[in-house]
Enzyme design. Sequence first.
Site, short mmCIF file in Angstrom:
data_model
loop_
_atom_site.label_atom_id
_atom_site.label_comp_id
_atom_site.label_asym_id
_atom_site.label_seq_id
_atom_site.Cartn_x
_atom_site.Cartn_y
_atom_site.Cartn_z
N SER A 218 0.34 -1.08 -0.44
CA SER A 218 0.19 -0.09 -0.21
C SER A 218 1.26 1.09 0.10
O SER A 218 1.99 1.42 0.63
CB SER A 218 -1.28 0.24 0.87
OG SER A 218 -2.21 -1.32 0.88
N ASP A 221 -1.65 6.93 1.65
CA ASP A 221 -1.90 8.51 0.93
C ASP A 221 -2.57 9.94 1.43
O ASP A 221 -2.89 9.40 2.80
CB ASP A 221 -3.53 8.01 0.39
CG ASP A 221 -3.04 7.34 -0.78
OD1 ASP A 221 -2.23 6.58 -2.06
OD2 ASP A 221 -4.00 5.48 -0.66
N GLU A 256 1.88 8.96 -2.01
CA GLU A 256 0.93 9.86 -2.80
C GLU A 256 0.57 10.84 -2.48
O GLU A 256 -0.60 10.96 -1.20
CB GLU A 256 0.08 8.91 -3.29
CG GLU A 256 -0.66 9.36 -4.53
CD GLU A 256 -2.09 8.68 -5.49
OE1 GLU A 256 -3.29 9.24 -5.28
OE2 GLU A 256 -1.86 7.60 -5.39
N ASP A 345 -2.70 -0.11 -18.20
CA ASP A 345 -1.61 -0.44 -17.65
C ASP A 345 -1.80 -2.07 -17.06
O ASP A 345 -1.40 -2.21 -16.16
CB ASP A 345 -1.75 0.19 -16.43
CG ASP A 345 -1.72 1.52 -16.24
OD1 ASP A 345 -0.56 1.85 -17.50
OD2 ASP A 345 -1.82 2.89 -15.94
N LYS A 372 -9.74 -2.03 -0.82
CA LYS A 372 -9.19 -3.24 -2.63
C LYS A 372 -10.29 -4.58 -2.19
O LYS A 372 -11.18 -5.03 -2.93
CB LYS A 372 -8.06 -3.24 -2.75
CG LYS A 372 -8.03 -1.52 -3.66
CD LYS A 372 -6.48 -1.75 -4.11
CE LYS A 372 -6.31 -0.21 -4.40
NZ LYS A 372 -4.46 0.10 -4.80
#
Length: 437
Positions: A218, A221, A256, A345, A372
């Site tokens: 992961s 974020d 991110e 992708d 997810k």
Amino acid sequence: MTVSGRRSGRLSVAGLIAIRPGSRTRLCHRLRTPRAGSSARRSMGERDFIALIDGVHQLVKAPIVLVWDRLNTHVSHAMRELTAEREWLTVFLLPAYSPDLNPVEWVWAHVKRSLANLAVVALDRLEALVRNRLKAPSVPARHPQRLHSRHRPDLQRTHVPLTSRSQYCRAVGWMTGDPGAVNQVQEIVGLVGGVLGQDVIGTYLHGSAVLGGLRPASDVDVLVVSRRRMDEQDRRTLCGGLLRISGSRNKVRPVELTVVVQSEVQPWRYPPTGDFLYGEWLRAEYEAGNVPQPEPMPDLALLITMTLTGDHPFTGPRPAQVLDPVPQADLIRASVAGIPGLLDDLHSDTRNVLLTFARIWTTLATGQIKSKDAAADWALAQLPPEHRAALGYARQLYLNCPYSEESWSDELQAQVRPHVDRVLAEIDRLRACDRAL
């Protein structure tokens, strides 16, 4: 009046505030007074700090989560070895240059003010004064409670009303999951604060960190809400700092980081404009000298929704106080806007593409953004058996496997495209239903 210029020594004090649910908050402290002319170290060293921590452990008789600043003796190799020897001790670091997040600093400021304008002729007299202030200091008017203590030879405890406790707990409250990621977020907060200063409204976690927990691969974020756009130098400083604290080459998680100017998203409009986006997949561009620029970012609809759902401010007010909710129609538009790029992708990032398609399908069907693995669970329950294997394997990889250990058999690879076609057909069906309404 004749005053001797001779140095008589130095007094050092280390303090630790102990917070335990259901118990009074306590200040534990330790004094050190090496005499002038002695060969002993004049300031507190690693052994002094660890002795204080050991004393607190004996006092509370429970595991300790220690949050402290980045003093050189706190982060030295010797200190890391000492803390690693203590299984009951977990250590987190505050962001650099953040005394406002450290409630011990409030205590030191008060004690120093109480000693102002005092002329002390001997070190032992100063030591007695400091001990007296720490045992029963007079409380400033803004502190409604008295401070209390009980003396021990090496360890004193003082009740401390923490006027900054809510801010402090907000900064270190996310302690489930990966401690390294917590330190990483603290570094990000310090970096962003150094670039934007008082223009930072809030720093918020989103993604896996707030939707079920971080997994082996992961990202960390982070969404930053700012009052202004950054200039070119700001962008280069922020990008350069992130290159040093993100990704496997730095032996940490990928970061991110998204920066948005509040006026660009409040009131809400679609597509929103992002001011800055850093992701490890763009590292080669950053290292070539390119830096993130403002651009339309449909994905902000998803990021803001996850931020509001997670409701986890690392700094600043709660996200609902600074961000507007995203309408369901825009959430759907943002979800499907990335489908062409995901298809590009599919071969190079199969795991994430399959999980993202499952999340898009789930979002359109339920109106919720799920983690997810939870989205994959929902999608697997809807799929016929012949289309489950590829997604089931992607889910297993997500939960248990870093990218470096990922592999796909030829049999599973052959099932990927038929699975994607089936999921995209379900997404198109739901979109057609929405348009008909």
